[in-house]
Design a protein around this motif. Structure first.
Motif, PDB file in Angstrom:
ATOM      1  N   ASP A  27       0.830  -1.196   0.000  1.00 34.48           N
ATOM      2  CA  ASP A  27       0.000   0.000   0.000  1.00 34.48           C
ATOM      3  C   ASP A  27       0.869   1.252   0.000  1.00 34.48           C
ATOM      4  N   ALA A  29       0.774   5.863  -0.522  1.00 34.73           N
ATOM      5  CA  ALA A  29       0.009   7.094  -0.615  1.00 34.73           C
ATOM      6  C   ALA A  29       0.971   8.214  -0.982  1.00 34.73           C
ATOM      7  N   LYS A  73      -4.120   0.651   5.644  1.00 32.80           N
ATOM      8  CA  LYS A  73      -4.150   1.511   4.467  1.00 32.80           C
ATOM      9  C   LYS A  73      -3.722   2.915   4.847  1.00 32.80           C
ATOM     10  N   THR A  75      -3.959   7.039   3.462  1.00 30.33           N
ATOM     11  CA  THR A  75      -4.692   7.944   2.600  1.00 30.33           C
ATOM     12  C   THR A  75      -4.306   9.372   2.954  1.00 30.33           C
ATOM     13  N   ASN A  77      -5.340  13.522   2.634  1.00 28.87           N
ATOM     14  CA  ASN A  77      -6.276  14.586   2.305  1.00 28.87           C
ATOM     15  C   ASN A  77      -5.526  15.887   2.545  1.00 28.87           C
ATOM     16  N   GLN A  84      -5.204   3.897   8.485  1.00 25.68           N
ATOM     17  CA  GLN A  84      -6.325   3.001   8.756  1.00 25.68           C
ATOM     18  C   GLN A  84      -5.793   1.657   9.232  1.00 25.68           C
ATOM     19  N   ASN A 117     -14.568  -0.325   3.564  1.00 29.63           N
ATOM     20  CA  ASN A 117     -13.641   0.501   2.810  1.00 29.63           C
ATOM     21  C   ASN A 117     -13.901   1.946   3.202  1.00 29.63           C
ATOM     22  N   ALA A 119     -13.054   6.330   2.804  1.00 29.02           N
ATOM     23  CA  ALA A 119     -12.589   7.492   2.047  1.00 29.02           C
ATOM     24  C   ALA A 119     -12.913   8.743   2.861  1.00 29.02           C
ATOM     25  N   VAL A 166     -13.815   6.329  -3.412  1.00 29.94           N
ATOM     26  CA  VAL A 166     -12.774   7.346  -3.475  1.00 29.94           C
ATOM     27  C   VAL A 166     -13.406   8.673  -3.871  1.00 29.94           C
TER      28      VAL A 166
END
Length: 209
Positions: A27, A29, A73, A75, A77, A84, A117, A119, A166
């Motif tokens: 994974d 990002a 995971k 991610t 922003n 996660q 999942n 987002a 997503v």
């Protein structure tokens, strides 16, 4: 990891030894400065945009240093990194300081924590695909449901076991509607913007993008 030009020419290749870490080591990002964050199970490796090693991240500030659990995971922003795991979701700022912590096992998702999942919209609100209710749930950082999108069905705006989701650059949600073999794009008002995969071009169980 390979960095390519737009026409597919190889610029640089990075090999990461994941033989002694978990299945989550694949994974990655990318932050707003194009730095690359690689999940290595319980440690995050950071590389610059040219794939030069920068640092490892082993803890976050809370305010003392706290080790990560097994990372599922990563991610981004904007400048905030969301980490996660099967137990919690951590929101960290650019200095690796904890901003928010959401306990996942308090989220009312009927199946196991591995089934969801996740987002984040432009404000950092968490959205979870829940295959058990065939819907998308929005949560605040206290674990309360603040919005539910969709329900069981095959009409536009409804889902059958939604999987990956997503946000695009316009803060609109693209959802893998696995049981209906399609993708759907919806506004946060619930309005359907488009669907892809309805006859004659069905997808087969979309689960990741």
């Amino acid at each position: 990891i390979r960095k390519l030009t737009q026409n597919g020419k190889l610029i640089k290749k990075l090999t990461v030894d994941s033989s002694s870490v978990s299945e989550y080591a694949s994974d990655i990002a990318i932050d707003e400065n194009n730095y690359i964050y690689i999940n290595m199970g319980r440690v995050i490796y950071v590389y610059d945009k040219d794939l030069n090693f920068v640092k490892t991240i082993k803890t976050y500030s809370n305010p003392a240093a706290v080790k990560f659990g097994l990372i599922k995971k990563l991610t981004f922003n904007k400048s905030n990194l969301f980490i996660q795991t099967n137990a919690v979701i951590l929101q960290l700022d650019a200095t690796n300081k904890l901003i928010n912590r959401l306990t996942v096992n308090k989220i009312p998702v009927a199946q196991s924590n591995n089934s969801y999942n996740l987002a984040f919209d432009a404000t950092g609100s968490a959205y979870v695909s829940d295959p058990a209710c065939h819907c998308i749930k929005q949560f605040d950082w206290q674990g309360n449901i603040t919005k539910t999108l969709g329900s069981l069905g095959n009409e536009p705006g409804k889902f059958f076991m939604p999987t990956v989701l997503v946000f695009d650059s316009n803060n609109q949600l693209v959802i893998g509607d696995a049981g209906n073999f399609r993708l759907q794009k919806i506004a946060l008002t619930g309005n359907v913007l488009w669907t892809a995969g309805d006859e004659p071009n069905k997808f087969k169980n979309p689960k990741g993008f």
